[in-house]
Design a protein around this motif. Structure first.
Motif, short mmCIF file in Angstrom:
data_model
loop_
_atom_site.label_atom_id
_atom_site.label_comp_id
_atom_site.label_asym_id
_atom_site.label_seq_id
_atom_site.Cartn_x
_atom_site.Cartn_y
_atom_site.Cartn_z
N ASP A 112 9.74 -1.61 -4.74
CA ASP A 112 10.70 -1.92 -3.03
C ASP A 112 11.15 -2.73 -3.63
O ASP A 112 9.73 -4.01 -2.89
CB ASP A 112 9.69 -1.27 -2.60
CG ASP A 112 10.16 -1.14 -0.51
OD1 ASP A 112 11.43 -2.17 -0.87
OD2 ASP A 112 9.98 -0.43 0.10
N LEU B 175 10.54 -4.65 0.10
CA LEU B 175 9.52 -5.45 0.07
C LEU B 175 8.57 -6.23 -0.21
O LEU B 175 7.95 -6.83 0.27
CB LEU B 175 8.32 -3.55 0.25
CG LEU B 175 6.32 -3.68 0.54
CD1 LEU B 175 6.44 -3.76 2.45
CD2 LEU B 175 6.46 -2.82 0.41
N SER C 174 -2.59 3.04 3.16
CA SER C 174 -1.55 2.33 2.85
C SER C 174 -0.54 1.91 1.80
O SER C 174 0.38 1.94 1.84
CB SER C 174 -1.76 0.70 3.64
OG SER C 174 -0.44 -0.08 4.33
N GLN C 175 -1.47 1.96 1.11
CA GLN C 175 -1.04 1.78 -0.17
C GLN C 175 0.23 3.29 -1.01
O GLN C 175 1.01 2.97 -1.58
CB GLN C 175 -2.35 1.88 -1.68
CG GLN C 175 -1.59 2.17 -3.03
CD GLN C 175 -2.79 1.98 -3.87
OE1 GLN C 175 -3.52 2.67 -3.45
NE2 GLN C 175 -2.32 0.42 -4.84
N ASN D 151 2.32 4.55 1.49
CA ASN D 151 3.06 4.96 2.74
C ASN D 151 3.62 3.86 1.29
O ASN D 151 5.32 3.46 1.52
CB ASN D 151 3.02 4.44 3.46
CG ASN D 151 1.92 5.51 4.30
OD1 ASN D 151 1.59 7.13 4.14
ND2 ASN D 151 1.27 5.25 5.09
N HIS D 152 3.17 3.14 1.08
CA HIS D 152 3.77 1.83 0.11
C HIS D 152 4.08 1.42 -0.98
O HIS D 152 3.28 -0.01 -1.47
CB HIS D 152 3.68 0.05 1.23
CG HIS D 152 3.34 0.24 2.86
ND1 HIS D 152 3.04 0.88 3.65
CD2 HIS D 152 4.67 -0.06 3.19
CE1 HIS D 152 3.21 0.71 4.51
NE2 HIS D 152 4.41 0.51 4.65
N LEU E 286 5.46 -1.52 -3.66
CA LEU E 286 4.90 -3.27 -3.17
C LEU E 286 4.10 -4.12 -4.43
O LEU E 286 3.34 -2.91 -5.20
CB LEU E 286 3.35 -3.06 -2.09
CG LEU E 286 2.71 -4.61 -1.96
CD1 LEU E 286 3.74 -5.61 -1.40
CD2 LEU E 286 1.61 -4.65 -1.23
N LEU F 298 -1.71 -4.90 2.54
CA LEU F 298 -1.44 -3.16 3.18
C LEU F 298 -2.90 -2.65 4.02
O LEU F 298 -1.93 -1.83 4.34
CB LEU F 298 -2.18 -2.94 1.83
CG LEU F 298 -1.72 -2.35 -0.01
CD1 LEU F 298 -2.81 -2.52 -0.75
CD2 LEU F 298 -0.77 -2.03 0.09
N MET G 189 0.09 -3.59 6.48
CA MET G 189 0.93 -3.10 6.64
C MET G 189 0.51 -1.65 7.45
O MET G 189 1.70 -0.72 7.51
CB MET G 189 2.22 -2.98 5.47
CG MET G 189 2.77 -3.72 5.08
SD MET G 189 3.48 -4.00 3.61
CE MET G 189 2.29 -3.71 2.17
#
Length: 327
Positions: free
Chosen positions: A34, A37, A120-121, A123-124, A127, A304, A307
């Motif tokens: 990303d 991000l 969170s990891q 969902n992202h 990163l 994380l 976020m």
């Protein structure tokens, strides 16, 4: 895995009119990536004059490199990142593009230990921690953010860069005056800003004095970008006025430090405490205790958590805005 780096070529892409620039492509390693991000920590507020995100998704940055001012445009194209650069700092920026985009980061070294971190990891997944290789461009705005609201710090950064910086090289920018991309002032210019101009920008004597001490030894501080994060932070802290909070906020960006924990922050300990243990009143000591399972990756764990959306409801009023310029 650093990904693949395709050599530079000439390009004529621009915002308003054709302007010849250098172009390179970086192909991230397999897996999610990303761009925005990775670069978001470099943006100092929505109107940062050194950073722009355009409707087409491209990210623009203006930097003062050891080779001179440079403008860098990055855009995600399929599974690659295309970059164009202008100015005397163009080659410097393109040579370090992979590190900027997180090639030297190793997300696989991170193992989630809490459900909120794991979620969170998930969902992202894209990163990666950026590494600019430039110390002062992260240190100066971090000093401006000491003990004030983000609004005040962003306003000061915006005011000083627009007044004492220079228009970024490369494509012309359309819009109202002052909306263009700017390169921050060089070290000598920072040192020559009069005291009353710091005051007009809303910067008190303590923060301006810290910046002046830093720019006087700028070359020595810039050497810290090539050091291990702990050594880099220690060098920064030799400057009066630069403590653990400022040093961590700087090396997170300049050195891509995955373990540089921001201590001394008004909000982060409570957010981490609440997310990991339901303790909204956690202090720095408790935060570090909770982050111990992530030793070596505590900054990534904190990002994380920040976020994750698991933020305690505010109980106290927001920090009061101060108008130093009116005093």
């Amino acid at each position: 895995m650093a990904g693949r780096f395709i050599p530079r070529t000439r390009s004529s892409t621009s915002v308003a009119a054709p302007v010849s620039g250098l172009r390179r492509r970086w192909v991230p390693p397999e897996g999610s990536y990303d761009l925005r991000l990775a670069l978001t920590p470099l943006r100092r507020g929505p109107a940062d004059p050194t950073y722009r995100v355009l409707p087409d998704g491209s990210v623009w940055r203006a930097s003062r490199t050891p080779a001179g001012p440079g403008t860098l445009r990055m855009s995600a194209v399929g599974g690659a990142v295309d970059a164009e650069a202008w100015g005397s700092g163009a080659e410097w920026l393109l040579d370090r593009l992979p590190d900027l985009l997180g090639a030297s980061d190793d997300p696989a070294a991170f193992v989630p230990r809490h459900r909120v971190v794991l979620a969170s990891q998930h969902n992202h997944p894209g990163l990666r921690l950026c590494r600019t290789g430039l110390v002062l461009e992260s240190l100066i705005p971090s000093v401006l953010e000491q003990k004030v609201t983000s609004i005040e710090a962003y306003r000061a950064w915006r005011s000083l860069v627009r007044k004492y910086g220079e228009p970024a090289p490369g494509p012309a920018w359309r819009g109202r005056p002052g909306d263009g991309l700017y390169v921050m002032p060089d070290f000598r210019t920072w040192a020559l800003i009069p005291s009353w101009e710091w005051h007009k920008a809303g910067v008190d004597a303590k923060r301006s004095s810290t910046i002046l001490r830093a720019v006087r030894v700028a070359r020595r501080l810039e050497e810290a970008a090539a050091m291990e994060p702990e050594q880099a932070a220690a060098r920064l802290r030799l400057i009066q006025g630069i403590g653990p909070w400022t040093a961590a906020e700087t090396v997170q960006r300049s050195n891509g430090a995955p373990d540089a924990v921001t201590v001394g922050d008004l909000h982060i300990p409570g957010i981490v405490g609440y997310a990991l243990a339901g303790e909204r009143d956690a202090d720095d000591a408790r935060m570090l205790e909770l982050l111990e399972p992530y030793a070596g990756q505590r900054h990534r764990a904190t990002r994380l958590i920040m976020m994750s959306g698991r933020i305690p409801a505010r109980r106290a009023p927001r920090m009061e805005l101060r108008d130093i310029a009116s005093i």
